[in-house]
Design a protein around this motif. Structure first.
Motif, PDB file in Angstrom:
ATOM      1  N   LEU A   1      88.029 101.125  35.248  1.00  0.00           N
ATOM      2  CA  LEU A   1      88.830 100.725  33.918  1.00  0.00           C
ATOM      3  C   LEU A   1      88.760  99.258  33.675  1.00  0.00           C
ATOM      4  CD1 LEU A   1      90.302 101.949  31.502  1.00  0.00           C
ATOM      5  CD2 LEU A   1      92.487 101.459  32.796  1.00  0.00           C
ATOM      6  N   PHE A   2      88.426  98.688  34.833  1.00  0.00           N
ATOM      7  CA  PHE A   2      88.441  97.142  34.494  1.00  0.00           C
ATOM      8  C   PHE A   2      87.216  96.442  34.461  1.00  0.00           C
ATOM      9  CE2 PHE A   2      92.871  98.237  35.765  1.00  0.00           C
ATOM     10  CZ  PHE A   2      93.416  97.347  34.850  1.00  0.00           C
ATOM     11  N   ALA A   3      86.330  96.690  35.427  1.00  0.00           N
ATOM     12  CA  ALA A   3      85.058  96.010  35.473  1.00  0.00           C
ATOM     13  C   ALA A   3      84.226  96.531  36.801  1.00  0.00           C
ATOM     14  CB  ALA A   3      85.201  94.224  35.755  1.00  0.00           C
ATOM     15  N   THR A   4      82.963  96.792  36.544  1.00  0.00           N
ATOM     16  CA  THR A   4      81.792  97.041  37.631  1.00  0.00           C
ATOM     17  C   THR A   4      80.562  96.371  37.188  1.00  0.00           C
ATOM     18  OG1 THR A   4      82.850  99.449  37.885  1.00  0.00           O
ATOM     19  CG2 THR A   4      80.622  98.914  38.367  1.00  0.00           C
ATOM     20  N   TRP A   5      80.146  95.807  38.400  1.00  0.00           N
ATOM     21  CA  TRP A   5      78.784  95.172  38.608  1.00  0.00           C
ATOM     22  C   TRP A   5      78.359  95.175  39.885  1.00  0.00           C
ATOM     23  CZ3 TRP A   5      78.657  90.873  41.428  1.00  0.00           C
ATOM     24  CH2 TRP A   5      79.974  90.070  41.481  1.00  0.00           C
ATOM     25  N   TYR A   6      76.929  95.305  40.258  1.00  0.00           N
ATOM     26  CA  TYR A   6      76.529  95.114  41.155  1.00  0.00           C
ATOM     27  C   TYR A   6      75.150  94.267  41.452  1.00  0.00           C
ATOM     28  CZ  TYR A   6      79.426  98.998  43.014  1.00  0.00           C
ATOM     29  OH  TYR A   6      80.488  99.862  43.298  1.00  0.00           O
ATOM     30  N   PHE A   7      74.811  93.405  41.964  1.00  0.00           N
ATOM     31  CA  PHE A   7      73.821  92.561  42.180  1.00  0.00           C
ATOM     32  C   PHE A   7      72.908  92.365  43.307  1.00  0.00           C
ATOM     33  CE2 PHE A   7      72.120  88.134  42.870  1.00  0.00           C
ATOM     34  CZ  PHE A   7      70.738  88.236  42.080  1.00  0.00           C
ATOM     35  N   ILE A   8      71.689  92.947  43.201  1.00  0.00           N
ATOM     36  CA  ILE A   8      70.944  93.008  44.473  1.00  0.00           C
ATOM     37  C   ILE A   8      69.971  91.775  44.442  1.00  0.00           C
ATOM     38  CG2 ILE A   8      69.114  94.246  45.712  1.00  0.00           C
ATOM     39  CD1 ILE A   8      71.541  96.151  43.133  1.00  0.00           C
ATOM     40  N   GLU A   9      70.080  90.662  45.435  1.00  0.00           N
ATOM     41  CA  GLU A   9      69.664  89.501  45.307  1.00  0.00           C
ATOM     42  C   GLU A   9      68.062  89.551  45.410  1.00  0.00           C
ATOM     43  OE1 GLU A   9      70.758  85.955  47.151  1.00  0.00           O
ATOM     44  OE2 GLU A   9      72.901  86.355  47.220  1.00  0.00           O
ATOM     45  N   GLU A  10      67.600  90.309  46.322  1.00  0.00           N
ATOM     46  CA  GLU A  10      66.076  90.303  46.671  1.00  0.00           C
ATOM     47  C   GLU A  10      65.280  90.659  45.462  1.00  0.00           C
ATOM     48  OE1 GLU A  10      68.090  90.060  50.296  1.00  0.00           O
ATOM     49  OE2 GLU A  10      68.321  91.385  48.634  1.00  0.00           O
ATOM     50  N   LEU A  11      65.871  91.603  44.742  1.00  0.00           N
ATOM     51  CA  LEU A  11      65.131  92.284  43.576  1.00  0.00           C
ATOM     52  C   LEU A  11      65.267  91.665  42.111  1.00  0.00           C
ATOM     53  CD1 LEU A  11      65.709  95.907  44.595  1.00  0.00           C
ATOM     54  CD2 LEU A  11      63.555  94.455  44.989  1.00  0.00           C
TER      55      LEU A  11
ATOM     56  N   LEU B   1      70.588  93.367  38.643  1.00  0.00           N
ATOM     57  CA  LEU B   1      71.860  93.501  38.048  1.00  0.00           C
ATOM     58  C   LEU B   1      72.159  95.051  37.533  1.00  0.00           C
ATOM     59  CD1 LEU B   1      74.706  92.107  37.896  1.00  0.00           C
ATOM     60  CD2 LEU B   1      74.212  92.002  35.439  1.00  0.00           C
ATOM     61  N   LEU B   2      72.972  95.573  38.040  1.00  0.00           N
ATOM     62  CA  LEU B   2      73.252  97.152  37.743  1.00  0.00           C
ATOM     63  C   LEU B   2      74.708  96.970  37.272  1.00  0.00           C
ATOM     64  CD1 LEU B   2      72.145  98.982  40.861  1.00  0.00           C
ATOM     65  CD2 LEU B   2      70.820  99.060  38.830  1.00  0.00           C
ATOM     66  N   ASP B   3      74.604  97.245  36.011  1.00  0.00           N
ATOM     67  CA  ASP B   3      75.981  97.048  35.078  1.00  0.00           C
ATOM     68  C   ASP B   3      76.394  95.699  34.979  1.00  0.00           C
ATOM     69  OD1 ASP B   3      76.250  99.524  33.942  1.00  0.00           O
ATOM     70  OD2 ASP B   3      77.268 100.476  35.527  1.00  0.00           O
ATOM     71  N   ALA B   4      77.387  95.361  34.128  1.00  0.00           N
ATOM     72  CA  ALA B   4      77.751  93.797  33.932  1.00  0.00           C
ATOM     73  C   ALA B   4      79.107  93.688  33.200  1.00  0.00           C
ATOM     74  CB  ALA B   4      76.829  93.112  32.945  1.00  0.00           C
ATOM     75  N   GLY B   5      80.078  93.994  34.151  1.00  0.00           N
ATOM     76  CA  GLY B   5      81.645  94.050  33.801  1.00  0.00           C
ATOM     77  C   GLY B   5      81.953  92.706  33.939  1.00  0.00           C
ATOM     78  N   ASP B   6      83.370  92.450  33.589  1.00  0.00           N
ATOM     79  CA  ASP B   6      83.802  91.075  33.414  1.00  0.00           C
ATOM     80  C   ASP B   6      83.903  90.540  34.964  1.00  0.00           C
ATOM     81  OD1 ASP B   6      84.505  91.075  30.966  1.00  0.00           O
ATOM     82  OD2 ASP B   6      86.803  91.824  31.320  1.00  0.00           O
ATOM     83  N   GLY B   7      83.762  89.074  35.042  1.00  0.00           N
ATOM     84  CA  GLY B   7      83.847  88.377  36.285  1.00  0.00           C
ATOM     85  C   GLY B   7      82.367  88.250  36.854  1.00  0.00           C
ATOM     86  N   LEU B   8      81.556  88.591  36.125  1.00  0.00           N
ATOM     87  CA  LEU B   8      79.924  88.782  36.648  1.00  0.00           C
ATOM     88  C   LEU B   8      79.652  87.389  36.902  1.00  0.00           C
ATOM     89  CD1 LEU B   8      77.156  89.911  37.117  1.00  0.00           C
ATOM     90  CD2 LEU B   8      76.838  89.645  34.686  1.00  0.00           C
ATOM     91  N   THR B   9      79.423  86.434  35.960  1.00  0.00           N
ATOM     92  CA  THR B   9      79.141  84.959  36.076  1.00  0.00           C
ATOM     93  C   THR B   9      80.281  84.207  36.959  1.00  0.00           C
ATOM     94  OG1 THR B   9      80.157  84.220  33.938  1.00  0.00           O
ATOM     95  CG2 THR B   9      77.931  85.195  33.848  1.00  0.00           C
ATOM     96  N   SER B  10      81.346  84.380  36.475  1.00  0.00           N
ATOM     97  CA  SER B  10      82.387  83.570  37.468  1.00  0.00           C
ATOM     98  C   SER B  10      82.254  83.824  38.759  1.00  0.00           C
ATOM     99  CB  SER B  10      83.819  83.600  36.608  1.00  0.00           C
ATOM    100  OG  SER B  10      84.098  84.879  36.913  1.00  0.00           O
ATOM    101  N   ASN B  11      81.948  84.879  39.342  1.00  0.00           N
ATOM    102  CA  ASN B  11      82.028  84.962  40.887  1.00  0.00           C
ATOM    103  C   ASN B  11      80.509  85.005  41.287  1.00  0.00           C
ATOM    104  OD1 ASN B  11      84.505  86.287  41.998  1.00  0.00           O
ATOM    105  ND2 ASN B  11      84.246  87.233  39.870  1.00  0.00           N
ATOM    106  N   LEU B  12      79.675  85.113  40.709  1.00  0.00           N
ATOM    107  CA  LEU B  12      78.138  84.886  41.182  1.00  0.00           C
ATOM    108  C   LEU B  12      77.842  83.471  41.122  1.00  0.00           C
ATOM    109  CD1 LEU B  12      76.156  87.862  39.880  1.00  0.00           C
ATOM    110  CD2 LEU B  12      76.866  87.214  42.205  1.00  0.00           C
ATOM    111  N   LEU B  13      78.346  82.547  39.937  1.00  0.00           N
ATOM    112  CA  LEU B  13      78.056  81.254  39.681  1.00  0.00           C
ATOM    113  C   LEU B  13      76.464  81.111  39.629  1.00  0.00           C
ATOM    114  CD1 LEU B  13      80.910  79.608  41.771  1.00  0.00           C
ATOM    115  CD2 LEU B  13      80.976  80.083  39.397  1.00  0.00           C
TER     116      LEU B  13
END
Length: 288
Positions: free
Chosen positions: A12-22, A25-37
């Protein structure tokens, strides 16, 4: 390839997963940029599973910051909200015109890196006849391997044969499911998630009977269903996420450990805590 996976997933709030080597980004919920910087700049391909806001709330800021790198954003072809988003961002942030928005067909393959492809496949989260509105995603690694009948040839003979007959004559193509991401979906077909190194699967509810109360307009999975499936397919490592915030972390962990014991599951099982970002998930401590 060892995968460095960062993620956040609370239903209900946010979902995202980032795989660095590839750069994936799978989905792009809130907090994506503020957490990955700064790591956000490594994202090259964005695959959105469906148009619910908890899966795309962080997309506009990502696009505003990094559209100059011409990122690719992929989405289910009949999820019309993305066409409005593309139009809106073009008007609100005119400099984002470099972004490439691409609708996907069921089972369509997208090359993201040498020897790596992403394939979207229809799931049952938004089940509308004749329309493709929600996707799960599969990351496939492709390698060429010398056919057994040529294994004893010298390197000189192999090179000569390749020049004469072509690469396809001496090599066979092998494919491996490096990762499968369920996104939001009920468990519906074990074969769709079988034979993968890493499975990221949602588990919104803990018990099957919670799915039967009729309050789940777009369909989700229960932890019980997911663990039963995992016990009957071949998976190397499991990441569980998208738990409802109605539960606390101790209740979730207790349920997972109980099902691990019940099904005698030996693979590492990780989970995304409620309301917390998990960094380098596979390098952390599994629950078992």
């Amino acid at each position: 390839m060892r995968l460095t996976i960062h993620g956040y997933s609370t239903a209900l709030f946010a979902t995202w997963y980032f795989i660095e080597e590839l750069g994936l980004l799978l989905d792009a919920g809130d907090g994506l940029t503020s957490n990955l910087l700064g790591k956000t700049g490594k994202i090259k391909h964005v695959f959105i599973s469906h148009a619910d806001r908890d899966h795309l709330g962080g997309l506009l800021q990502y696009n505003q910051l990094f559209s100059h790198r011409r990122p690719h954003i992929y989405y289910p072809k009949d999820a019309n909200s993305f066409r409005f988003l593309e139009d809106f961002t073009g008007r609100f942030d005119p400099h984002t015109s470099g972004t490439i928005w691409t609708p996907l067909e069921d089972e369509q393959m997208i090359d993201i890196k040498t020897n790596y492809r992403v394939q979207g496949f229809e799931n049952k989260h938004i089940d509308v006849s004749g329309q493709l509105k929600s996707l799960s995603y599969k990351v496939i690694e492709t390698k060429n391997k010398l056919k057994p009948e040529f294994a004893k040839l010298s390197s000189h003979d192999i090179v000569a044969l390749k020049k004469e007959k072509g690469d396809g004559y001496i090599n066979e193509q092998l494919q491996k499911n490096v990762l499968i991401y369920s996104a939001d979906t009920p468990v519906f077909d074990y074969s769709k998630f079988d034979n993968c190194d890493v499975l990221i699967h949602e588990a919104t509810f803990l018990k099957k009977d919670e799915l039967e109360k009729g309050n789940d307009r777009n369909k989700h999975s229960s932890l019980e269903d997911v663990m039963e499936m995992v016990a009957n397919i071949s998976v190397g490592q499991l990441i569980l996420g998208h738990f409802s915030s109605r539960y606390d972390s101790s209740e979730i962990d207790k349920s997972i450990k109980k099902l691990i014991a019940h099904y005698n599951i030996k693979i590492p099982v990780f989970r995304i805590p409620i309301g917390e970002v998990s960094r380098d998930i596979l390098n952390g401590n599994p629950l078992n």
